[in-house]
Motif scaffolding. Structure first.
Motif, PDB file in Angstrom:
ATOM      1  N   PHE A  90       0.813  -1.043  -0.097  1.00 34.39           N
ATOM      2  CA  PHE A  90       0.342  -0.116   0.271  1.00 34.39           C
ATOM      3  C   PHE A  90       0.584   1.491  -0.011  1.00 34.39           C
ATOM      4  CE2 PHE A  90      -4.304  -1.303   1.320  1.00 34.39           C
ATOM      5  CZ  PHE A  90      -4.888  -2.361   0.917  1.00 34.39           C
ATOM      6  N   ILE A  94      -2.723   0.855   6.686  1.00 31.03           N
ATOM      7  CA  ILE A  94      -3.706   0.964   7.795  1.00 31.03           C
ATOM      8  C   ILE A  94      -3.205   0.853   8.570  1.00 31.03           C
ATOM      9  CG2 ILE A  94      -6.135   0.837   7.822  1.00 31.03           C
ATOM     10  CD1 ILE A  94      -5.756   2.296   5.258  1.00 31.03           C
ATOM     11  N   PRO A  97      -5.399  -0.589  14.978  1.00 27.70           N
ATOM     12  CA  PRO A  97      -4.767  -0.731  16.186  1.00 27.70           C
ATOM     13  C   PRO A  97      -5.418  -2.030  17.540  1.00 27.70           C
ATOM     14  CG  PRO A  97      -5.290   1.450  15.755  1.00 27.70           C
ATOM     15  CD  PRO A  97      -6.150   0.985  14.567  1.00 27.70           C
ATOM     16  N   GLY A  98      -4.713  -2.343  18.025  1.00 31.07           N
ATOM     17  CA  GLY A  98      -5.186  -3.759  19.354  1.00 31.07           C
ATOM     18  C   GLY A  98      -5.370  -5.034  18.088  1.00 31.07           C
ATOM     19  N   LEU A  99      -4.663  -5.067  17.048  1.00 30.69           N
ATOM     20  CA  LEU A  99      -4.128  -6.010  16.260  1.00 30.69           C
ATOM     21  C   LEU A  99      -3.023  -6.329  16.095  1.00 30.69           C
ATOM     22  CD1 LEU A  99      -5.572  -8.853  14.314  1.00 30.69           C
ATOM     23  CD2 LEU A  99      -5.708  -7.121  12.570  1.00 30.69           C
ATOM     24  N   PHE A 104      -2.076 -11.041  13.071  1.00 32.56           N
ATOM     25  CA  PHE A 104      -2.780 -10.633  11.901  1.00 32.56           C
ATOM     26  C   PHE A 104      -1.464 -11.209  10.503  1.00 32.56           C
ATOM     27  CE2 PHE A 104      -2.044  -7.532   7.810  1.00 32.56           C
ATOM     28  CZ  PHE A 104      -3.091  -7.568   7.530  1.00 32.56           C
TER      29      PHE A 104
ATOM     30  N   LYS B 373     -10.260  -0.269   6.423  1.00 33.65           N
ATOM     31  CA  LYS B 373      -9.488  -1.028   7.023  1.00 33.65           C
ATOM     32  C   LYS B 373     -10.150  -3.132   6.710  1.00 33.65           C
ATOM     33  CE  LYS B 373      -8.782   1.603  11.628  1.00 33.65           C
ATOM     34  NZ  LYS B 373      -9.582   1.698  12.318  1.00 33.65           N
ATOM     35  N   TYR B 376      -8.180  -3.554   3.609  1.00 31.39           N
ATOM     36  CA  TYR B 376      -6.571  -3.776   3.889  1.00 31.39           C
ATOM     37  C   TYR B 376      -6.430  -5.497   5.025  1.00 31.39           C
ATOM     38  CZ  TYR B 376      -1.725  -3.347   5.961  1.00 31.39           C
ATOM     39  OH  TYR B 376      -0.282  -2.910   5.952  1.00 31.39           O
ATOM     40  N   ILE B 377      -7.181  -6.267   5.409  1.00 31.56           N
ATOM     41  CA  ILE B 377      -7.105  -7.022   5.910  1.00 31.56           C
ATOM     42  C   ILE B 377      -6.972  -8.318   4.924  1.00 31.56           C
ATOM     43  CG2 ILE B 377      -8.069  -9.182   8.051  1.00 31.56           C
ATOM     44  CD1 ILE B 377      -8.869  -6.238  10.012  1.00 31.56           C
ATOM     45  N   PHE B 390     -11.824 -10.078  13.105  1.00 24.85           N
ATOM     46  CA  PHE B 390     -10.694  -9.701  13.675  1.00 24.85           C
ATOM     47  C   PHE B 390     -10.233  -7.314  14.630  1.00 24.85           C
ATOM     48  CE2 PHE B 390      -7.259 -12.452  11.264  1.00 24.85           C
ATOM     49  CZ  PHE B 390      -6.776 -12.486  12.914  1.00 24.85           C
ATOM     50  N   LEU B 391     -11.235  -6.891  12.966  1.00 25.64           N
ATOM     51  CA  LEU B 391     -11.815  -5.450  13.748  1.00 25.64           C
ATOM     52  C   LEU B 391     -12.417  -5.178  15.101  1.00 25.64           C
ATOM     53  CD1 LEU B 391     -11.725  -3.508  10.087  1.00 25.64           C
ATOM     54  CD2 LEU B 391     -10.165  -3.760  11.385  1.00 25.64           C
ATOM     55  N   SER B 394     -10.117  -6.155  17.755  1.00 27.27           N
ATOM     56  CA  SER B 394      -9.113  -5.033  17.995  1.00 27.27           C
ATOM     57  C   SER B 394      -9.294  -3.833  18.306  1.00 27.27           C
ATOM     58  CB  SER B 394      -8.487  -3.968  16.995  1.00 27.27           C
ATOM     59  OG  SER B 394      -8.958  -3.757  16.151  1.00 27.27           O
ATOM     60  N   ALA B 397     -10.325  -5.298  22.408  1.00 27.83           N
ATOM     61  CA  ALA B 397      -8.927  -5.107  23.052  1.00 27.83           C
ATOM     62  C   ALA B 397      -8.158  -4.113  24.077  1.00 27.83           C
ATOM     63  CB  ALA B 397      -7.747  -6.058  21.666  1.00 27.83           C
ATOM     64  N   LYS B 398      -8.489  -2.494  23.544  1.00 33.74           N
ATOM     65  CA  LYS B 398      -8.701  -1.366  23.749  1.00 33.74           C
ATOM     66  C   LYS B 398      -8.865  -1.819  25.589  1.00 33.74           C
ATOM     67  CE  LYS B 398      -6.158   0.519  21.057  1.00 33.74           C
ATOM     68  NZ  LYS B 398      -4.759   0.865  21.030  1.00 33.74           N
TER      69      LYS B 398
END
Lengths: 253, 423
Positions: A90, A94, A97-99, A104, B373, B376-377, B390-391, B394, B397-398
Motif C-alpha cells: 500500500f 492502514i 490498533p489492537g490487532l 495478523f 481496514k 487492507y486485511i 479482527f476489527l 481490536s 482489545a483496548k
C-alpha cells in the motif's frame, strides 16, 4: 513473441473510481521473473491500476480483462487474489490498533496455506521466519506484538509492508510508491527486501515517482503512465532520462 | 405529572397483600417490607421523559418482576461433586440463597435472612436512608439472603472471590452483595451472571473502601433470554483507595446498570473499563454518576459498545467535580461500533465542574466498521468475516488489554468471542 511464460496479461482495460474513468484502454503483459517499473506524474492513474489489480471495491472495471496465472482475475474476491499470490504494497498502509502484527500475519499465512490445502504454519517456524525477516527489514521485535502499523512512522509502515510481503511470498507483488517518504537508509533496506524476493518464478510491478529506487532495484522494463495508460516503454535507461528531463517532453507530445 | 403511572398500577389487586406478607416468619422484615412495599407502590414508574430513563423502558421489567415473584419456586441448588474447583473461592447464588462448598474464610459471610436480623436490619435501614432508587426498592421487596465480604485492616487477599448467579428460569430475584475493605487491604471479586430465561434480577451491590485499599471488581453478564437484569451499585471510596471495575454485558430485554460512585477521600480513584455487546433486540443501559468530593481524586471511565442487529445501547455518564475538589482528574469516554444499520446507541457524557484546578475530558463517538481496514486485511488473504472479527476484537482489545489479571483477561476474551456473531 517471447517464449517466456506470461504471469499477468492486461487487455484493453478501462477502470473508473466513482464517475471518473481513470484507466483508459490499458495493455500490459508481465512474464514470470520480470520486474516492471511504472512511472508517471501525479494523477496519471498508477495507484488506480494497483487498486484494480488488488480488487479494491471503489475501483470499477468497465471494460477489458486481466488474466493472472491464466485465471480471470476480475472474478476473484480480494482475499483469493492474495491467496493466489498477488500482493499489494500500500501507498498508505492502514493502521489497525489492537490487532497485533504477529496475529495478523499468522492469520494471513494460514489463510494462504488453507487455500493451498496445506497445514497451518507451526508456531516455531512462524516465529523463526518472522524474526529473520524483521531483522532484515530493521524492524524491532517489540513491534511485532504491537498493533498493525499503530503509531508507526511513514518509513516504518513501508518497511512493515515489505515484511508482510516477505512472509507471504507472493508470485506478483505490486508495490505502490513503496519508496515515498523513505530516507536513504530505509530505501536501501526496503530495496534489499524487494530484491531478495525476485527470482525466476516471481514478478513485480514497482510504481514510483523517482528514479532513485531504480538504482537499487533493476527493472527489466520501465513504463511511463499518463492519462490512465502507458504512453512509452523502455529499459532502465528510460528512467534515467525521465529523471533528467521530467515528464513534460512525453506528456506534451 | 397527570399521566405518570405509579407502580401500583402494574400489580394485580389480588396480589397487593401477597407482597407485603412474604417472609411471614421474619416479623422484623415483614414490618419493614410492608412499609417499603407500600411506599414503593406509590412511586411513579420513571417515564422516558425523565433524562435518566429516556432510553430504558423500565415498566416491562417491573411488570415482569411482580408476575414472576409469585411464581418463585423453592428449589435449592445441588452441588455436582465433579465440579472443578480451582484455587479461587466459589459462591453460588440460586433461588435467593448463597451457596458454597466447604468452609468459607472468615472474611466472607453468607447472611441468612431468617437468622441474621440485626445485621440485616442495620444494613437495609442504613441503605434506605440514602437511597431513593427503583432498583433498590425492588431489591428490598424481595430481599433474600445477602453475601457480605469484609476485610480486616492490612488484609491482602490474593484469591479471587467468584460470585456466580446461576441460570434461572421464571424467577424474580434480589441478589444483594456487600463488600467492605478496611484500611490497607486488597480484594478481587468476579461476579458472573449466567444466562437466565424469563427472569428478573434486581441486583444490589454496596461497596465501601476505607483508606489505602484496592478493590478489583470484574463483572460478566451473559446474554439473557427474555429477561431483565437490573443492578444498582453504590461505591464509596476513602482516602488513597482505588476501585478498578471491569465489566462485559451481553444484554437483556432490559439490562440496566446504575453505578453511583462517591470519591470521598483525598486521592481516591475509580477506574471503570466496560464493554457492552448487545445483539438481536437486546438492550444494555449504563448509567454512571461520579462525585468528586475530595482533593486529588481521579476517575477514568472507558465504555465501549459493540452493537449488532436491532439492539440498543445507552451510555449516560455524569461526572461532578465539587467546589473543594481541586486537582481532580476526570476522563470519560464512550466509543461505539455499530455492526448493523438497525442498531442504536444513545450516549450522553456530562461534566459538571465547580473547581478551576482540574483536568477533565469527555468524549463520545460512534461509527461502523472501517471499509479501508476491511480491505487492507482482506488484501492479505483473510476472508471478510474474519476481517470483521479482527476489527471488532481490536476495538474491544483496548478494554480487554487493560485487564492485568491473566485469567480474567482470558475469561473476558472468551466471553467476548462467544457473544459476537459476525455475518
Amino acid at each position: 513473441m517471447s517464449t517466456k511464460k506470461t504471469l499477468l496479461s492486461i487487455e484493453n482495460l478501462d477502470a473508473s473510481i466513482g464517475d471518473k474513468n481513470i484507466i483508459k484502454n490499458l495493455n500490459l503483459t508481465i512474464h514470470y521473473g520480470e520486474t516492471h517499473a511504472i512511472m508517471g506524474p501525479n494523477g496519471s492513474g498508477k495507484s488506480t491500476l494497483a487498486k484494480a489489480l488488488a480488487g479494491h471495491p471503489d475501483c470499477e472495471i468497465t471494460k477489458g480483462s486481466i488474466k493472472y496465472k491464466d485465471i480471470d482475475l476480475l472474478t476473484l474476491p480480494v482475499e483469493e487474489r492474495s491467496n493466489e499470490g498477488l500482493f499489494l504494497g500500500f501507498q498508505y498502509p492502514i493502521e489497525i490498533p489492537g490487532l497485533s502484527n504477529s496475529v495478523f500475519l499468522k492469520a494471513a499465512i494460514n489463510a494462504k496455506n488453507k487455500h493451498q490445502e496445506l497445514k497451518d504454519v507451526s508456531a516455531t517456524d512462524f516465529i523463526k521466519e518472522l524474526k529473520e525477516n524483521a531483522d532484515m527489514m530493521g524492524i524491532n521485535q517489540s513491534f511485532l506484538s504491537r498493533g498493525v502499523n499503530e503509531g508507526y512512522s511513514g518509513g516504518e509502515k513501508k518497511r512493515n509492508e515489505i515484511l508482510q510481503m516477505l512472509m507471504l511470498k507472493p508470485t506478483l507483488s505490486v508495490l505502490d510508491e513503496t519508496d515515498s517518504g523513505l530516507d536513504i537508509d530505509s530505501m536501501k533496506i526496503v530495496s534489499k527486501g524487494i530484491n531478495s524476493m525476485l527470482g525466476a518464478n516471481t514478478s513485480s510491478i514497482v510504481i514510483t515517482h523517482y528514479e532513485r529506487l531504480l538504482k537499487y532495484i533493476k527493472p527489466d522494463v520501465v513504463h511511463v503512465f499518463h492519462n490512465g495508460t502507458i504512453i512509452k516503454s523502455g529499459d532502465h535507461m528510460l528512467a534515467r532520462e525521465l529523471e533528467e528531463k521530467g515528464y513534460e517532453w512525453l506528456t506534451n507530445e | 405529572m397527570a399521566n405518570e403511572r405509579i407502580i401500583k398500577e402494574l400489580v394485580s389487586p389480588n396480589d397487593l397483600d401477597y407482597f407485603s406478607t412474604i417472609n411471614q416468619e421474619n416479623s422484623w422484615l415483614n414490618g419493614y417490607n410492608k412499609e417499603s412495599y407500600l411506599k414503593l407502590l406509590e412511586r411513579p414508574i420513571p417515564s422516558n421523559k425523565k433524562e435518566e430513563w429516556r432510553y430504558t423502558k423500565i415498566s416491562e421489567a417491573v411488570n415482569q418482576f411482580f408476575l414472576k415473584a409469585k411464581e418463585n419456586k423453592t428449589l435449592s441448588y445441588v452441588f455436582d461433586k465433579n465440579e472443578s474447583i480451582d484455587d479461587d473461592i466459589h459462591i453460588y447464588f440460586y433461588n435467593g440463597t448463597y451457596y458454597h462448598q466447604g468452609e468459607l474464610p472468615s472474611y466472607i459471610t453468607t447472611l441468612k435472612i431468617s437468622q441474621d436480623h440485626p445485621y440485616f436490619e442495620s444494613k437495609i435501614y442504613d441503605d434506605n436512608k440514602v437511597k431513593d432508587c427503583l432498583i433498590n426498592d425492588l431489591n428490598t421487596i424481595l430481599l433474600s439472603d445477602m453475601l457480605s465480604i469484609e476485610t480486616k485492616n492490612n488484609q491482602k487477599i490474593d484469591k479471587m472471590i467468584r460470585i456466580i448467579n446461576l441460570s434461572h428460569k421464571d424467577c424474580a430475584l434480589s441478589p444483594r452483595i456487600s463488600v467492605k475493605l478496611a484500611s490497607n487491604s486488597s480484594l478481587k471479586v468476579f461476579e458472573h451472571h449466567q444466562a437466565s430465561e424469563s427472569s428478573v434480577l434486581n441486583n444490589n451491590i454496596d461497596i465501601h473502601l476505607e483508606e489505602n485499599s484496592t478493590l478489583d471488581y470484574f463483572k460478566l453478564i451473559d446474554k439473557q433470554i427474555h429477561s431483565h437484569d437490573l443492578t444498582s451499585q453504590k461505591i464509596n471510596i476513602g482516602e488513597n483507595s482505588c476501585v478498578n471495575l471491569f465489566s462485559l454485558d451481553s444484554g437483556a430485554d432490559t439490562s440496566r446498570s446504575n453505578i453511583d460512585v462517591e470519591l470521598n477521600g483525598d486521592n481516591s480513584a475509580i477506574v471503570i473499563n466496560a464493554l457492552f455487546t448487545p445483539s438481536e433486540a437486546l438492550h444494555s443501559g449504563n448509567q454512571l454518576k461520579i462525585n468528586h468530593n475530595a482533593k486529588g481524586t481521579k476517575s477514568s471511565l472507558d465504555f465501549r459498545g459493540i452493537l449488532d442487529d436491532s439492539s440498543a445501547g445507552v451510555f449516560f455518564g455524569k461526572v461532578k467535580v465539587h467546589k473543594n475538589s481541586s486537582q481532580t482528574i476526570a476522563n470519560m469516554s464512550n466509543q461505539n461500533l455499530l455492526l448493523s444499520d438497525y442498531a442504536k446507541i444513545s450516549t450522553k457524557p456530562i461534566l459538571e465542574i465547580y473547581n478551576d484546578d482540574v483536568e477533565c475530558s469527555h468524549s463520545a463517538t460512534s461509527g461502523n466498521l472501517d471499509d479501508d481496514k476491511i480491505f487492507y486485511i482482506k488484501s492479505r488473504g483473510i476472508d471478510e468475516k474474519s476481517a470483521k472479527m479482527f476489527l471488532v476484537q481490536s476495538f474491544a482489545a483496548k478494554i480487554i488489554d487493560k485487564i492485568k489479571h491473566a485469567n480474567m483477561r482470558e475469561t473476558f476474551n472468551n466471553h467476548l468471542l462467544k457473544s459476537l456473531k459476525i455475518n
